[in-house]
Structures are given as structure tokens and as C-alpha cells.
Design a protein around this motif. Structure first.
Motif, PDB file in Angstrom:
ATOM      1  N   SER A  31      49.992  44.462  29.215  1.00 31.39           N
ATOM      2  CA  SER A  31      48.546  44.061  30.066  1.00 31.39           C
ATOM      3  C   SER A  31      47.701  43.473  28.568  1.00 31.39           C
ATOM      4  CB  SER A  31      48.147  45.074  30.894  1.00 31.39           C
ATOM      5  OG  SER A  31      48.144  45.241  31.671  1.00 31.39           O
ATOM      6  N   VAL A  32      46.795  42.114  28.544  1.00 30.40           N
ATOM      7  CA  VAL A  32      45.682  42.187  27.772  1.00 30.40           C
ATOM      8  C   VAL A  32      44.644  41.463  29.015  1.00 30.40           C
ATOM      9  CG1 VAL A  32      44.946  40.409  26.314  1.00 30.40           C
ATOM     10  CG2 VAL A  32      47.327  40.979  26.776  1.00 30.40           C
ATOM     11  N   TYR A  33      43.797  42.455  27.928  1.00 31.80           N
ATOM     12  CA  TYR A  33      42.049  42.819  28.800  1.00 31.80           C
ATOM     13  C   TYR A  33      40.972  41.811  27.894  1.00 31.80           C
ATOM     14  CZ  TYR A  33      43.903  46.144  31.734  1.00 31.80           C
ATOM     15  OH  TYR A  33      44.898  47.183  32.490  1.00 31.80           O
ATOM     16  N   TRP A  34      40.110  40.876  28.181  1.00 29.55           N
ATOM     17  CA  TRP A  34      38.369  40.005  27.755  1.00 29.55           C
ATOM     18  C   TRP A  34      37.978  40.853  28.111  1.00 29.55           C
ATOM     19  CZ3 TRP A  34      39.703  37.862  22.843  1.00 29.55           C
ATOM     20  CH2 TRP A  34      40.799  37.305  22.759  1.00 29.55           C
ATOM     21  N   PHE A  45      33.529  42.600  31.793  1.00 30.20           N
ATOM     22  CA  PHE A  45      34.556  42.573  31.902  1.00 30.20           C
ATOM     23  C   PHE A  45      34.903  41.015  31.809  1.00 30.20           C
ATOM     24  CE2 PHE A  45      38.785  42.050  33.183  1.00 30.20           C
ATOM     25  CZ  PHE A  45      39.365  41.832  34.723  1.00 30.20           C
ATOM     26  N   LEU A  46      35.715  39.991  31.422  1.00 24.43           N
ATOM     27  CA  LEU A  46      36.047  39.312  31.811  1.00 24.43           C
ATOM     28  C   LEU A  46      37.051  38.126  32.414  1.00 24.43           C
ATOM     29  CD1 LEU A  46      34.915  37.502  28.410  1.00 24.43           C
ATOM     30  CD2 LEU A  46      34.245  36.347  30.009  1.00 24.43           C
ATOM     31  N   LEU A  47      38.509  38.636  32.087  1.00 30.14           N
ATOM     32  CA  LEU A  47      39.412  38.448  32.573  1.00 30.14           C
ATOM     33  C   LEU A  47      40.966  39.529  31.613  1.00 30.14           C
ATOM     34  CD1 LEU A  47      39.871  34.692  30.912  1.00 30.14           C
ATOM     35  CD2 LEU A  47      40.341  36.002  33.087  1.00 30.14           C
ATOM     36  N   ARG A  55      45.677  38.891  36.697  1.00 29.23           N
ATOM     37  CA  ARG A  55      45.309  39.473  37.488  1.00 29.23           C
ATOM     38  C   ARG A  55      43.677  39.764  38.063  1.00 29.23           C
ATOM     39  NH1 ARG A  55      50.793  39.994  38.753  1.00 29.23           N
ATOM     40  NH2 ARG A  55      52.010  40.521  36.842  1.00 29.23           N
ATOM     41  N   ASN A  56      43.085  39.701  37.476  1.00 23.15           N
ATOM     42  CA  ASN A  56      41.631  39.682  38.028  1.00 23.15           C
ATOM     43  C   ASN A  56      40.613  38.747  36.520  1.00 23.15           C
ATOM     44  OD1 ASN A  56      40.073  40.308  39.128  1.00 23.15           O
ATOM     45  ND2 ASN A  56      39.599  42.407  38.942  1.00 23.15           N
ATOM     46  N   ARG A  57      39.522  38.412  36.851  1.00 21.91           N
ATOM     47  CA  ARG A  57      38.527  38.050  35.905  1.00 21.91           C
ATOM     48  C   ARG A  57      37.118  38.230  37.058  1.00 21.91           C
ATOM     49  NH1 ARG A  57      38.839  32.407  35.238  1.00 21.91           N
ATOM     50  NH2 ARG A  57      36.242  32.948  34.643  1.00 21.91           N
TER      51      ARG A  57
ATOM     52  N   GLY B  99      43.345  44.603  46.537  1.00 19.12           N
ATOM     53  CA  GLY B  99      44.748  44.757  46.136  1.00 19.12           C
ATOM     54  C   GLY B  99      44.267  44.609  44.216  1.00 19.12           C
ATOM     55  N   THR B 100      43.431  44.881  43.682  1.00 19.77           N
ATOM     56  CA  THR B 100      43.908  44.424  42.097  1.00 19.77           C
ATOM     57  C   THR B 100      42.863  45.281  41.222  1.00 19.77           C
ATOM     58  OG1 THR B 100      44.155  42.928  40.143  1.00 19.77           O
ATOM     59  CG2 THR B 100      42.179  42.532  42.170  1.00 19.77           C
TER      60      THR B 100
END
Lengths: 113, 115
Positions: A31-34, A45-47, A55-57, B99-100
């Protein structure tokens, strides 16, 4: 064990240009978060990428995009740069499942002139 | 909406005195809570987390935090502050939605420990 690495350390661009920021996670982390850390605003939170998928933005316009490569490294692209994009961009990695702590890189300082 | 609040921009404490950095949260479901520290010119470092179990969580560098469900708080504490604890502290909560999930960070509290 090597930590999260980010490149470049500093990046100076002008309005309207594109910026590409890179991140290599800790070995074994998928997992990588930006995040964007602008002065006085904390971390936004970006991405989030995991196993090559987004998975989410966060609440950022579509000109903020990225991808994750098969080796789990990631890049963040910012198109049509605006002055307010000037900030420290932090990348973090973690094990895949929820609840694991994130390990942060030193960040890329983006300055838009 | 899920959120996390750090009500103090800055906390000053004398070296050797106990310190508290406050954090309150608002989430639906069971909260996953974290504390991170950012030293000058360095990246964020993980201090401790609460997922489940004992309400008192112990972490790195002698820090601990107490999860209080009724007050929706997760305050960071240390019995005896050191000058080297001076840094920017962030509380974070996992936001599970549709869900996320993502992690929401507070705006940070600058801790200044005075010699």
C-alpha cells in the motif's frame, strides 16, 4: 531495512506545467498513500494505491492523479499546476490490511511560481 | 462526517513535567486511532496506535495514549517531558466509508518543551 524514499527532494515549476513525484515503499509493503501538507493545514489525503489499483482518493481535482507499478513504487502527477499546489507532498507505505501504521518518506517540496 | 480534532495549535511544557496533547475524533463504528510525530526536517514517524483491547496504549519514546470511548478522545501523554520531545504531533483516525477507507489527520499540535 531501507525506509520510504521519495524523489526529487525539491521541485520548482511554473503555473500550468506538470509535476511528477516518485515514491518507493518499504520492501514488502503493497500500500502506498499520498498526502499534501500545506502550511497550517495538516496532512490532506490525496490517493491510496494497493496492489496496483487505486483504492481511494481524497477531495482533490482530477488533475491530481497517479499510479502504482508492479514493484509497488508509485508516482503522483499534478497537471496544470496552480500556485496553491505549492506544498510538501508526503508518501507513506504500509502493509495491505487496514490498521497497520504508515511509514512516511521525507517528502518532495513542490514550489509553483 | 468523520473527523479528528486537535484543539491546541501549540502546547508548552517545562522539561521534567508531564505533557498531554489532546485529540478528539468522530467516526462511525470502531475507531482505529494513531499518533505520529514530525521532527524538524524529517518525515512523520509512527508513535502508537489503538485498534482494540486495552484502553491505555504504550508507544515509542515513552509516550502513551488513553482511548476514551465515552469522551471520543485519544490524548497523548508522557510522564516526564524532554527537550528532545519538541516537535509537531499529529493524531489520525481511520475513516471507513463506502467499502474503502482513508486516514484523516488532525491539523497538528506543536509541542515545545522548555529547558
Amino acid at each position: 531495512e531501507a525506509g520510504v524514499t521519495q524523489s526529487p527532494t525539491h521541485l520548482i515549476k511554473t503555473r500550468g506545467q506538470q509535476a511528477t513525484l516518485r515514491c518507493s515503499p518499504i520492501s514488502g509493503h503493497t500500500s502506498v498513500y499520498w498526502y499534501q501538507q500545506a502550511l497550517g493545514l495538516g496532512l490532506q489525503f490525496l490517493l491510496w494505491y494497493d496492489e496496483g489499483e487505486e483504492r481511494n482518493r481524497g477531495n482533490f481535482p482530477p488533475r491530481f492523479s497517479g499510479r502504482q507499478f508492479p514493484n509497488y513504487s508509485s508516482e503522483l502527477n499534478v497537471n496544470a499546476l496552480e500556485l496553491e499546489d505549492s506544498a510538501l507532498y508526503l508518501c507513506a507505505s504500509s502493509l495491505s490490511t487496514s490498521g497497520h501504521e504508515q511509514f512516511f518518506g521525507p517528502g518532495t517540496r513542490l514550489t509553483v511560481l | 462526517a468523520q473527523s479528528v480534532a486537535q484543539p491546541e495549535d501549540q502546547v508548552n511544557v517545562a522539561e521534567g513535567n508531564p505533557l498531554t496533547v489532546k485529540c478528539t475524533y468522530s467516526v462511525s463504528g470502531n475507531p482505529y486511532l494513531f499518533w505520529y510525530v514530525q521532527y524538524p526536517n524529517r518525515g512523520l514517524q509512527f508513535l502508537l496506535k489503538y485498534i482494540t483491547g486495552d484502553n491505555l496504549v504504550k508507544g515509542s519514546y515513552g509516550f502513551e495514549a488513553e482511548f476514551n470511548k465515552s469522551q471520543t478522545s485519544f490524548h497523548l501523554k508522557k510522564p516526564s517531558a524532554l527537550v528532545s520531545d519538541s516537535a509537531l504531533y499529529f493524531c489520525a483516525v481511520r475513516d471507513w466509508n463506502s467499502g474503502t477507507y482513508k486516514y484523516i489527520f488532525g491539523t497538528g499540535t506543536r509541542l515545545k518543551v522548555l529547558a
